[in-house]
Scaffold this active site. Structure first.
Site, mmCIF file in Angstrom:
data_model
loop_
_atom_site.group_PDB
_atom_site.id
_atom_site.type_symbol
_atom_site.label_atom_id
_atom_site.label_comp_id
_atom_site.label_asym_id
_atom_site.label_seq_id
_atom_site.Cartn_x
_atom_site.Cartn_y
_atom_site.Cartn_z
ATOM 1 N N CYS A 237 0.785 -1.326 -0.169
ATOM 2 C CA CYS A 237 -0.050 0.175 0.032
ATOM 3 C C CYS A 237 0.920 1.067 -0.069
ATOM 4 C CB CYS A 237 -1.097 -0.022 1.147
ATOM 5 S SG CYS A 237 -0.552 -0.862 2.524
ATOM 6 N N ARG A 266 7.928 -10.879 5.141
ATOM 7 C CA ARG A 266 7.786 -10.563 6.806
ATOM 8 C C ARG A 266 8.867 -11.522 7.647
ATOM 9 N NH1 ARG A 266 1.309 -9.624 6.399
ATOM 10 N NH2 ARG A 266 1.367 -7.851 4.968
ATOM 11 N N GLN A 284 0.624 -11.543 -2.667
ATOM 12 C CA GLN A 284 -0.702 -11.156 -2.505
ATOM 13 C C GLN A 284 -1.427 -10.890 -3.815
ATOM 14 O OE1 GLN A 284 -0.837 -8.380 0.792
ATOM 15 N NE2 GLN A 284 -1.472 -9.594 1.934
ATOM 16 N N ASP A 286 -2.942 -8.311 -4.360
ATOM 17 C CA ASP A 286 -3.385 -7.166 -3.612
ATOM 18 C C ASP A 286 -3.924 -6.227 -4.607
ATOM 19 O OD1 ASP A 286 -3.079 -5.869 -1.282
ATOM 20 O OD2 ASP A 286 -1.037 -5.483 -1.078
ATOM 21 N N HIS A 288 -5.501 -1.872 -4.349
ATOM 22 C CA HIS A 288 -5.987 -0.791 -3.781
ATOM 23 C C HIS A 288 -6.829 -0.101 -4.627
ATOM 24 C CE1 HIS A 288 -2.374 -2.329 -1.256
ATOM 25 N NE2 HIS A 288 -3.405 -1.840 -0.469
ATOM 26 N N LYS A 369 -13.976 -2.507 8.248
ATOM 27 C CA LYS A 369 -13.676 -3.318 7.220
ATOM 28 C C LYS A 369 -14.815 -4.474 7.134
ATOM 29 C CE LYS A 369 -10.968 -6.124 10.689
ATOM 30 N NZ LYS A 369 -9.829 -6.888 10.974
ATOM 31 N N HIS A 419 -8.599 -1.180 0.701
ATOM 32 C CA HIS A 419 -7.429 -2.320 0.630
ATOM 33 C C HIS A 419 -8.448 -3.498 0.271
ATOM 34 C CE1 HIS A 419 -4.247 -0.280 2.849
ATOM 35 N NE2 HIS A 419 -5.334 0.244 3.290
#
Length: 544
Positions: A237, A266, A284, A286, A288, A369, A419
């Site tokens: 992000c 990570r 991911q 991912d 946005h 969320k 997200h």
């Protein structure tokens, strides 16, 4: 306590828990259950607590660091045991009717490998013996479907001590991985996403700006670059915020939807690494979405529909929950209220009023969320997909768009970030699907789709020609030209989970056909090669 039981850590010096210790533990637990020992809650001062646990350095450290000076805390007494605990507990141990010691492991105090080694034993308890029996049966099913076991049997992935927590994707595993990514990628164009690629390493200043360094630095791989601290990205992000802020944006540009399959890292503790469900290197699916406030409902609804398409294809069900403003939330309360209303409206339109529940005060500090709980074939719950609003990153990165207004002070507004991820991490979803399907991969995603088996070596050349045609059409296909018997070849292909075995003899060669069997050993009979290829293309396109 854990979702599926509980554990207790013990310092045992050089000793370690062994499998043969399980039975004595269970026997002692049974005695305690029969005694109906009461759980007594005691409130003590910090000083009293330190005196109570004097000589236990682990408890003393917890008390000194977790209990504020001048305050009180709780301990519980049960039989001879007195221990720190917030509670609550059952009235007495007689309420427990069945117990099992489930597994054990080694860990380190506070998860730090520089600290003392501890022995951890896991257990589970039930108010009914029948429930324990059902649980054990489900555990056996889960054990047979364990993705680590299946991945080893099918030669899909491997791990190595030189890079713990990072999977090596073997050829057949990489086929599944890429098909999973391409499945998501195939949806992006029609849903208005633009795929982007962002760097893997950044100056730590980025993470200070985003706020992640304050809370997340210990979980990042950081290193020195020319006297400055850099780190590998653990999420996408902030990079997407830099891209949004790189140009002057108009309200006409929104919503702007970025998709990113970038590699993330990570720094998980080595003792926490578990197959593909807890790793250090992952990707991911991912996304946005930078949108106006009035676009939140529409974008969340679209994301929910996207999620439904994905999990319907996987044959999985789901439940929705709305997590609302927590006590430590940041930002304008009115914006939170409007955003929560928009999420609720989207969920009502998508699933119908009354079909989802609210988790009060369970949202992130930066926005509400939608929690999506998906259920697999064994009715286990997984949280993979996510839809999360974010009001704070646009502030931290000073993101804004031109509203088109001429009124002073209203020329610019901040976007809201949505997200969203459908799979979560590709690695974890691979593990979930592996166990959901029990290693019997559907044709469209299977790494072993077709095995061609000649009845006699003189038909090998014909089989190689069929293989070439299927390969050209994009299918994972092999020919078994080994010296094994025909029955052995068929059985091997079925055990290795080839979706189809194509049997070829003189009759098939003469009619330009193949004879089809499934991995369940169902004989579908003869089919022209052209027709079989068309069948495969339809199954792939329909995700069957």
């Amino acid at each position: 306590p854990l979702k599926g039981g509980f554990y207790y850590d013990s310092y045992m010096g050089a000793d370690a828990i062994k499998d043969e210790d399980y039975k004595p533990v269970e026997q002692e637990f049974t005695k305690i259950m029969k005694k109906k020992q009461k759980f007594q809650r005691l409130v003590v001062t910090k000083e009293e607590c330190l005196e109570l646990f004097e000589g236990n350095p682990f408890k003393e450290q917890i008390i000194r660091t977790k209990v504020p000076d001048g305050s009180r805390t709780t301990v519980y007494k049960c039989g001879d045991l007195v221990d720190l605990c917030r509670g609550p507990h059952l009235p007495h141990t007689g309420r427990v009717k069945a117990f099992a010691a489930t597994r054990h492991s080694a860990t380190n105090w506070l998860g730090d490998t520089d600290n003392d080694s501890l022995q951890r034993m896991y257990g589970i308890a039930f108010p009914d013996k029948k429930m324990l029996k059902v649980w054990k049966e489900n555990q056996e099913k889960a054990k047979a479907r364990d993705h680590r076991r299946i991945a080893a049997q099918q030669q899909l992935i491997m791990f190595h001590d030189l890079s713990p927590g990072s999977a090596f994707w073997l050829p057949h595993g990489a086929r599944i991985y890429n098909k999973l990514v391409n499945f998501i990628r195939s949806h992006l164009w029609s849903k208005g996403y633009t795929e982007v690629i962002t760097p893997n390493i950044f100056n730590l200043d980025l993470w200070h700006k985003s706020g992640h360094a304050m809370h997340y630095k210990d979980a990042m791989f950081s290193f020195d670059v020319e006297g400055q601290e850099w780190a590998m990205k653990p999420m996408n992000c902030p990079a997407h915020c830099l891209m949004f802020g790189n140009s002057i944006r108009s309200y006409r540009d929104l919503p702007l939807r970025y998709a990113d399959f970038g590699v993330l890292h990570r720094n998980e503790l080595s003792g926490a690494l578990t197959g593909l469900t807890r790793v250090r290197r992952f990707q991911q699916d991912d996304g946005h979405i930078f949108c106006r406030e009035d676009q939140i409902q529409e974008e969340v609804l679209a994301a929910l529909k996207f999620m439904k398409e994905v999990y319907t294809t996987f044959g999985m069900t789901y439940k929705l929950e709305l997590s609302t403003r927590p006590k430590k939330a940041l930002g304008d309360i009115e914006l939170w209220n409007r955003a929560e209303k928009a999420l609720a409206n989207a969920m009502d339109e998508f699933a119908g009023a009354g079909t989802w529940k609210v988790n009060p005060e369970d949202g992130a500090f930066y926005g509400p969320k939608v929690d999506i709980k998906v259920m697999d074939a064994m009715e286990r719950v997984h949280q993979c997909a996510t839809i999360q609003l974010d009001f704070q990153l646009p502030i931290r990165f000073d993101l804004k768009y031109n509203t088109g207004s001429k009124e002073k002070g209203k020329e610019f507004e901040r976007p809201v970030i949505v997200h969203r991820a459908m799979l979560g991490s590709v690695e974890r979803m691979f593990a979930v699907l592996c166990e959901h399907w029990g290693g019997k991969w559907p044709f469209w995603i299977s790494p072993r789709q077709v095995m061609i088996i000649p009845v006699h070596a003189e038909w090998n050349e014909y089989c190689e020609g069929v293989r070439a045609r299927l390969h050209e059409a994009g299918f994972d296909v092999e020919v078994d030209t080994s010296k094994n018997t025909f029955q052995k070849k068929v059985r091997t292909a079925q055990v290795e989970q080839y979706n189809f075995q194509l049997i070829v003899g003189q009759k098939e060669v003469e009619s330009n056909a193949v004879n089809i069997r499934t991995r369940e050993n169902k004989v579908e009979g003869e089919m022209k090669v052209d027709d079989f290829i068309a069948k495969c293309i339809k199954m792939r396109d329909d995700h069957e």
